[in-house]
Design a protein around this motif. Structure first.
Motif, PDB file in Angstrom:
ATOM      1  N   ARG A  15       6.637 -10.669  -9.626  1.00 34.02           N
ATOM      2  CA  ARG A  15       6.174  -9.739  -8.722  1.00 34.02           C
ATOM      3  C   ARG A  15       7.439  -9.025  -7.915  1.00 34.02           C
ATOM      4  NH1 ARG A  15       3.329 -10.412  -3.632  1.00 34.02           N
ATOM      5  NH2 ARG A  15       5.007 -11.785  -2.947  1.00 34.02           N
ATOM      6  N   ARG A  19       7.618  -4.946  -7.974  1.00 33.00           N
ATOM      7  CA  ARG A  19       7.682  -4.261  -6.546  1.00 33.00           C
ATOM      8  C   ARG A  19       8.977  -3.209  -6.625  1.00 33.00           C
ATOM      9  NH1 ARG A  19       7.328  -8.136  -1.425  1.00 33.00           N
ATOM     10  NH2 ARG A  19       9.535  -8.212  -1.800  1.00 33.00           N
ATOM     11  N   ALA A  26       8.208   5.364  -6.486  1.00 31.42           N
ATOM     12  CA  ALA A  26       7.828   5.964  -5.299  1.00 31.42           C
ATOM     13  C   ALA A  26       8.994   6.784  -5.008  1.00 31.42           C
ATOM     14  CB  ALA A  26       7.508   4.977  -4.176  1.00 31.42           C
ATOM     15  N   ALA A  30       9.112  10.926  -4.745  1.00 31.48           N
ATOM     16  CA  ALA A  30       9.367  11.742  -3.534  1.00 31.48           C
ATOM     17  C   ALA A  30      10.607  12.750  -3.812  1.00 31.48           C
ATOM     18  CB  ALA A  30       9.706  10.684  -2.457  1.00 31.48           C
ATOM     19  N   VAL A  34      10.491  16.821  -3.504  1.00 33.83           N
ATOM     20  CA  VAL A  34      11.314  17.591  -2.562  1.00 33.83           C
ATOM     21  C   VAL A  34      12.125  18.730  -3.393  1.00 33.83           C
ATOM     22  CG1 VAL A  34      13.342  17.355  -1.307  1.00 33.83           C
ATOM     23  CG2 VAL A  34      11.525  15.766  -0.978  1.00 33.83           C
TER      24      VAL A  34
ATOM     25  N   THR B  80       1.415   2.626  -0.803  1.00 34.71           N
ATOM     26  CA  THR B  80       2.687   3.373  -1.865  1.00 34.71           C
ATOM     27  C   THR B  80       2.712   4.836  -1.521  1.00 34.71           C
ATOM     28  OG1 THR B  80       2.236   1.531  -3.354  1.00 34.71           O
ATOM     29  CG2 THR B  80       3.153   3.499  -4.476  1.00 34.71           C
ATOM     30  N   LEU B  83       4.262   5.630   1.418  1.00 39.39           N
ATOM     31  CA  LEU B  83       5.930   5.552   1.015  1.00 39.39           C
ATOM     32  C   LEU B  83       6.372   6.751   0.414  1.00 39.39           C
ATOM     33  CD1 LEU B  83       7.939   3.248   1.502  1.00 39.39           C
ATOM     34  CD2 LEU B  83       7.641   2.727  -1.340  1.00 39.39           C
ATOM     35  N   VAL B  84       5.640   7.349  -0.520  1.00 39.48           N
ATOM     36  CA  VAL B  84       6.124   8.599  -1.153  1.00 39.48           C
ATOM     37  C   VAL B  84       6.053   9.802  -0.218  1.00 39.48           C
ATOM     38  CG1 VAL B  84       5.352  10.432  -2.978  1.00 39.48           C
ATOM     39  CG2 VAL B  84       5.090   7.769  -3.618  1.00 39.48           C
ATOM     40  N   PHE B  87       9.046   9.378   2.267  1.00 41.27           N
ATOM     41  CA  PHE B  87      10.317   9.561   1.542  1.00 41.27           C
ATOM     42  C   PHE B  87      10.548  10.939   1.440  1.00 41.27           C
ATOM     43  CE2 PHE B  87      11.536   5.168  -0.297  1.00 41.27           C
ATOM     44  CZ  PHE B  87      11.975   4.677   0.558  1.00 41.27           C
ATOM     45  N   ALA B  88       9.522  11.497   0.799  1.00 46.59           N
ATOM     46  CA  ALA B  88       9.591  13.243   0.565  1.00 46.59           C
ATOM     47  C   ALA B  88       9.861  13.839   1.875  1.00 46.59           C
ATOM     48  CB  ALA B  88       8.262  13.631  -0.108  1.00 46.59           C
ATOM     49  N   ALA B 126       8.946   1.965   4.820  1.00 47.12           N
ATOM     50  CA  ALA B 126       9.688   1.250   3.519  1.00 47.12           C
ATOM     51  C   ALA B 126       9.458  -0.355   4.154  1.00 47.12           C
ATOM     52  CB  ALA B 126      11.024   1.600   3.597  1.00 47.12           C
ATOM     53  N   TRP B 129       6.341  -1.776   3.556  1.00 46.69           N
ATOM     54  CA  TRP B 129       5.803  -1.701   2.408  1.00 46.69           C
ATOM     55  C   TRP B 129       6.499  -3.116   1.771  1.00 46.69           C
ATOM     56  CZ3 TRP B 129       8.108  -1.849  -2.687  1.00 46.69           C
ATOM     57  CH2 TRP B 129       7.391  -1.451  -3.622  1.00 46.69           C
ATOM     58  N   LEU B 130       7.798  -3.232   2.174  1.00 47.22           N
ATOM     59  CA  LEU B 130       8.391  -4.534   1.711  1.00 47.22           C
ATOM     60  C   LEU B 130       7.692  -5.968   2.265  1.00 47.22           C
ATOM     61  CD1 LEU B 130      12.003  -3.352   1.669  1.00 47.22           C
ATOM     62  CD2 LEU B 130      10.934  -3.788  -0.221  1.00 47.22           C
ATOM     63  N   GLY B 133       4.420  -6.854   0.778  1.00 48.43           N
ATOM     64  CA  GLY B 133       4.538  -7.891  -0.716  1.00 48.43           C
ATOM     65  C   GLY B 133       3.763  -7.594  -1.822  1.00 48.43           C
ATOM     66  N   ASP B 134       3.068  -6.291  -1.835  1.00 48.17           N
ATOM     67  CA  ASP B 134       2.073  -5.907  -2.730  1.00 48.17           C
ATOM     68  C   ASP B 134       2.718  -6.423  -4.105  1.00 48.17           C
ATOM     69  OD1 ASP B 134       0.399  -5.048  -0.702  1.00 48.17           O
ATOM     70  OD2 ASP B 134       1.374  -2.959  -0.925  1.00 48.17           O
TER      71      ASP B 134
END
Lengths: 246, 134
Positions: A15, A19, A26, A30, A34, B80, B83-84, B87-88, B126, B129-130, B133-134
């Motif tokens: 897992r 992750r 991800a 990104a 950009v 997710t 998150l993208v 960050f972008a 972030a 997301w952490l 715990g997906d």
């Protein structure tokens, strides 16, 4: 018992790994997004951003626009008109260029030429030191009663705002374009009086709480109002302040 | 839950900043610039203020709206996507801050505020997301 714990540990490890991979995907997505945005922006924003002094645009148009309009102290139109429209502008400001190209000609032909109102220009440099240089040149043109044509020619040849394009060469080329006495122009442009005149307008604009350029004020017997920089708003403002007071 | 709420709040703030910048731009007015001595207008009117003809505040509006929606949805896919996006947004804001420093030589307080919001969004998303715990 030990086997179950081992399986759980393995599952947890898997897992975490999954992750980590998804986090990396991800982040990568990104970054790619950009990079694409930056490339598109760089490609679509190219250009030197400086006027071509060897080939100024619109000299004849400016002459035609202001022909027959006498200027005194930065003001054109009927000196006895009860209403005064004042533009606070910066020669390097693109919004002022838009105003000068698209709104001012109609204001001049429909409101100023018939004598309903006179039109004043006050140079308020808000875009840094290069705008102050432009404002000094505008002051020198004002001394020769040619502020309006000088400002209009500058707007028609305006460079990119992120570039310090208003150099002495540009200032002089524009002055020649509107037929100014260059020796006198240079003397006035670099005088202490120019700096003082600019400071006066800046103080006035700050005192009145203006937020930016162009700011348009309409003053008449019924008071003074700030209006939007559109023809409709100015025409409406002129009507509002016209007529006898009280 | 806390980081999600924080991210939603930050996205809302970013939405407000972008909306203010866009409304003032559309009205043909320059924004109130509390610091930087006219830097906002210099930045706002520079040749970097658009992306393929789209004003940057509009891009910010869409980004912040998407951020808000994905944050509020809260399922693994939306997390997710958030998150993208975050960050972008943070990376692009850093690039724009770099342009202000090295190309335009003027700073716009609103644009820097937006950059700080995007960086905070990236951090909050972030962490969320952490933690999920997906």
């Amino acid at each position: 018992m030990g086997k179950a714990r081992k399986t759980r540990a393995l599952r947890e490890q898997e897992r975490r790994r999954s992750r980590k991979i998804r986090m990396m995907i991800a982040t990568g997505t990104a970054v790619l997004l950009v990079v694409a945005l930056v490339v598109v922006q760089q490609v679509t924003s190219s250009g030197s951003g400086r006027p071509d002094t060897s080939n100024l645009a619109g000299i004849a148009d400016v002459k035609a626009e202001f022909s027959g309009l006498n200027e005194r102290a930065g003001t054109i139109g009927n000196p006895n008109a009860q209403v005064t429209i004042t533009e606070y502008g910066d020669l390097r400001c693109p919004l002022c260029k838009t105003f000068d190209n698209e709104v001012a000609p109609q204001v001049i032909s429909d409101i100023v030429r018939p004598g309903t109102a006179k039109l004043q220009y006050k140079t308020w440099p808000i875009l840094g030191p290069n705008s102050v240089e432009a404002a000094k040149a505008a002051y020198a043109a004002r001394q020769q009663n040619a502020l309006w044509p000088y400002a209009s020619l500058t707007y028609l040849n305006q460079g990119d705002e992120s570039v310090a394009w208003f150099t002495p060469t540009v200032a002089r080329a524009l002055a020649k374009g509107v037929g100014l006495d260059i020796t006198r122009f240079d003397k006035d442009r670099t005088s202490a009086a120019a700096t003082k005149a600019i400071a006066q307008v800046s103080n006035e604009a700050q005192r009145l709480g203006f937020e930016g350029t162009p700011t348009i004020r309409v003053a008449g017997p019924k008071g003074t109002i700030t209006v939007n920089a559109t023809y409709a708003a100015i025409a409406n403002g002129v009507q509002q302040v016209s007529g006898s007071a009280g | 839950v806390t980081t999600r709420r924080l991210a939603a709040l930050l996205a809302l703030l970013e939405l407000a900043v972008a909306a203010y910048l866009e409304i003032e731009r559309a009205r043909g007015r320059s924004v109130a610039c509390p610091i930087g001595g006219g830097g906002c207008e210099t930045v706002q009117q520079s040749r970097y203020s658009h992306l393929a003809g789209i004003p940057l505040p509009v891009l910010g509006l869409f980004g912040a709206a998407a951020m808000l929606v994905t944050t509020l949805l809260g399922d693994p896919r939306a997390r997710t996507a958030a998150l993208v996006l975050a960050f972008a947004g943070a990376l692009f804001s850093l690039y724009l801050a770099g342009l202000q420093a090295f190309e335009i030589h003027a700073y716009c307080a609103w644009c820097l505020t937006s950059a700080v919001l995007w960086l905070a969004l990236a951090a909050a998303t972030a962490v969320g997301w952490l933690r999920a715990g997906d």
